[in-house]
Design a protein around this motif. Sequence first.
Motif, PDB file in Angstrom:
ATOM      1  N   GLY A  51       0.785  -1.222   0.000  1.00  0.00           N
ATOM      2  CA  GLY A  51       0.000   0.000   0.000  1.00  0.00           C
ATOM      3  C   GLY A  51       0.819   1.275   0.000  1.00  0.00           C
ATOM      4  N   LEU A  52       2.115   1.197  -0.346  1.00  0.00           N
ATOM      5  CA  LEU A  52       2.948   2.398  -0.396  1.00  0.00           C
ATOM      6  C   LEU A  52       2.877   3.085  -1.761  1.00  0.00           C
ATOM      7  N   GLU A  53       2.363   2.350  -2.761  1.00  0.00           N
ATOM      8  CA  GLU A  53       2.205   2.919  -4.101  1.00  0.00           C
ATOM      9  C   GLU A  53       0.757   2.734  -4.533  1.00  0.00           C
ATOM     10  N   THR A  54       0.247   3.715  -5.248  1.00  0.00           N
ATOM     11  CA  THR A  54      -1.048   3.516  -5.886  1.00  0.00           C
ATOM     12  C   THR A  54      -0.796   2.916  -7.263  1.00  0.00           C
ATOM     13  N   PHE A  55      -1.871   2.431  -7.904  1.00  0.00           N
ATOM     14  CA  PHE A  55      -1.724   1.914  -9.268  1.00  0.00           C
ATOM     15  C   PHE A  55      -2.936   2.327 -10.079  1.00  0.00           C
ATOM     16  N   GLN A  56      -2.777   2.290 -11.439  1.00  0.00           N
ATOM     17  CA  GLN A  56      -3.801   2.858 -12.310  1.00  0.00           C
ATOM     18  C   GLN A  56      -4.992   1.931 -12.491  1.00  0.00           C
ATOM     19  N   SER A  57      -4.733   0.606 -12.593  1.00  0.00           N
ATOM     20  CA  SER A  57      -5.862  -0.314 -12.725  1.00  0.00           C
ATOM     21  C   SER A  57      -5.496  -1.700 -12.242  1.00  0.00           C
ATOM     22  N   GLY A  58      -6.534  -2.527 -12.070  1.00  0.00           N
ATOM     23  CA  GLY A  58      -6.357  -3.859 -11.517  1.00  0.00           C
ATOM     24  C   GLY A  58      -6.651  -3.865 -10.036  1.00  0.00           C
ATOM     25  N   THR A  69      -9.798  -0.291  -2.030  1.00  0.00           N
ATOM     26  CA  THR A  69     -10.969   0.328  -1.409  1.00  0.00           C
ATOM     27  C   THR A  69     -10.631   0.983  -0.065  1.00  0.00           C
ATOM     28  N   LEU A  70      -9.400   0.803   0.415  1.00  0.00           N
ATOM     29  CA  LEU A  70      -9.066   1.237   1.774  1.00  0.00           C
ATOM     30  C   LEU A  70      -8.761   2.729   1.881  1.00  0.00           C
ATOM     31  N   GLN A  71      -9.258   3.334   2.941  1.00  0.00           N
ATOM     32  CA  GLN A  71      -8.884   4.714   3.285  1.00  0.00           C
ATOM     33  C   GLN A  71      -7.650   4.667   4.192  1.00  0.00           C
ATOM     34  N   ASP A  72      -7.095   5.846   4.478  1.00  0.00           N
ATOM     35  CA  ASP A  72      -5.839   5.945   5.217  1.00  0.00           C
ATOM     36  C   ASP A  72      -5.750   5.062   6.460  1.00  0.00           C
ATOM     37  N   LYS A  73      -6.812   5.112   7.282  1.00  0.00           N
ATOM     38  CA  LYS A  73      -6.745   4.423   8.563  1.00  0.00           C
ATOM     39  C   LYS A  73      -6.644   2.907   8.366  1.00  0.00           C
ATOM     40  N   SER A  74      -7.474   2.358   7.465  1.00  0.00           N
ATOM     41  CA  SER A  74      -7.428   0.912   7.250  1.00  0.00           C
ATOM     42  C   SER A  74      -6.166   0.502   6.495  1.00  0.00           C
ATOM     43  N   LEU A  75      -5.618   1.443   5.713  1.00  0.00           N
ATOM     44  CA  LEU A  75      -4.364   1.166   5.014  1.00  0.00           C
ATOM     45  C   LEU A  75      -3.229   0.990   6.031  1.00  0.00           C
ATOM     46  N   ARG A  76      -3.291   1.801   7.080  1.00  0.00           N
ATOM     47  CA  ARG A  76      -2.323   1.663   8.165  1.00  0.00           C
ATOM     48  C   ARG A  76      -2.454   0.300   8.846  1.00  0.00           C
ATOM     49  N   GLU A  77      -3.703  -0.123   9.054  1.00  0.00           N
ATOM     50  CA  GLU A  77      -3.963  -1.446   9.638  1.00  0.00           C
ATOM     51  C   GLU A  77      -3.405  -2.546   8.742  1.00  0.00           C
ATOM     52  N   LEU A  78      -3.581  -2.361   7.429  1.00  0.00           N
ATOM     53  CA  LEU A  78      -3.066  -3.340   6.470  1.00  0.00           C
ATOM     54  C   LEU A  78      -1.551  -3.463   6.616  1.00  0.00           C
ATOM     55  N   ARG A  79      -0.878  -2.307   6.713  1.00  0.00           N
ATOM     56  CA  ARG A  79       0.587  -2.320   6.791  1.00  0.00           C
ATOM     57  C   ARG A  79       1.088  -2.977   8.070  1.00  0.00           C
TER      58      ARG A  79
END
Length: 230
Positions: A51-58, A69-79
Motif C-alpha cells: 500500500g505504499l504505491e497507488t496503481f492505475q488499474s487492476g 478500497t481502503l482509506q488511510d486508517k485501514s491502510l495503516r492497519e493493512l501495513r
Amino acid sequence: FRMITIENLHKRYHDTEVLKNINITIDDGDIYGLIGRSGAGKSTLLRCINGLETFQSGSIVIDGVDITTLQDKSLRELRKNIGMIFQGFSLIDRKTVYENIAIPLECWHIPKPEQKERIEKLLKIVGLESKRDQKARDLSGGQKQRVAIARAMVMNPKILLCDEATSALDPKTTDEILELLLQLNKEYGITIIMVTHQMSVIHRMCTKMSILENGHCMVSGDVKEVFLEQ
Ligand code: ADP
Ligand code: ADP
C-alpha cells in the motif's frame, strides 16, 4: 486459502509503464519467489502490495481485503500485517538493537511491558540476546539483517516482504539469514515473498515463483516447472 491475489495490475510512473497486467496468486504460508533483472518492476510490485504505491488499474486482495478500497486508517492497519526487509537493512544506526526493534511498537503505542515481552522473545528467535544494547552501526551485516527481521516481525504480521534481503551479504551469512526465514515460515506460518535476482535463493526457499521482465510477468508456477520451461 489465498493470502494475496493480484489481478490485471497496471502501474505507471508519469508515462512509463512499470507493471503491465500482472496476475499472481499467493497462498497462505507460501514462500513465493519474484525474480528478474534490475528495473524489472519487482520493488514497485512489493510497494503496491504493502500500500505504499497507488496503481492505475487492476486489484490487489490481501487476506480477503481489496486494498484499493481502503482509506488511510485501514491502510495503516493493512501495513501492520505486512513486515518488510531490505538489502540495505534500513536500521537507525545511532539506536541500539533493542530500540530499533521497538520502533513499530512505539508507532502503535503498545504498552512498555508488552513491548519488552515481544522484543525479548524476538531477540531470542533471531539470536541477538547478547547484542541488545549495542548500537546498530556496530553490528555486522548479518546481525543488522537479523535486527531488521525482528523489527519486521514485531507486530506479528501475516506477510513478510523481502526485497533483495541477502544481496549485500556474503554466502555464509546469506545461508544463515535464509535459514532464519525458513524457520519463521515453518514455526509461525508467515507468508513470505522473496524478491531477488539470485536463482540460488529461489531454489533454496521457494515452492512457487514468477519471473518479471520489463514490467511483464513472463511465467508463474511451481519452481520446478518454471525452471524446466526456461
Ligand atoms: P526492480 O525492483 O526490479 O529493480 P523497480 O521496481 O525498482 O525494479 O523499478 C522498475 C522501473 O520503474 C524502473 O525502470 C525504475 O526506474 C522505475 N521507477 C521505480 N520507481 C520510480 C519512481 N518513483 N518514479 C519513476 N520511475 C520509477
Ligand atoms: P532497486 O534496488 O529496487 O532497483 P532503485 O535503485 O531502482 O532500487 O530505486 C531506489 C529508489 O529510487 C526507489 O525508492 C525508487 O522508487 C526510486 N526510483 C527508481 N527509479 C526512479 C526514477 N526513474 N525516478 C524516480 N525515482 C526512482
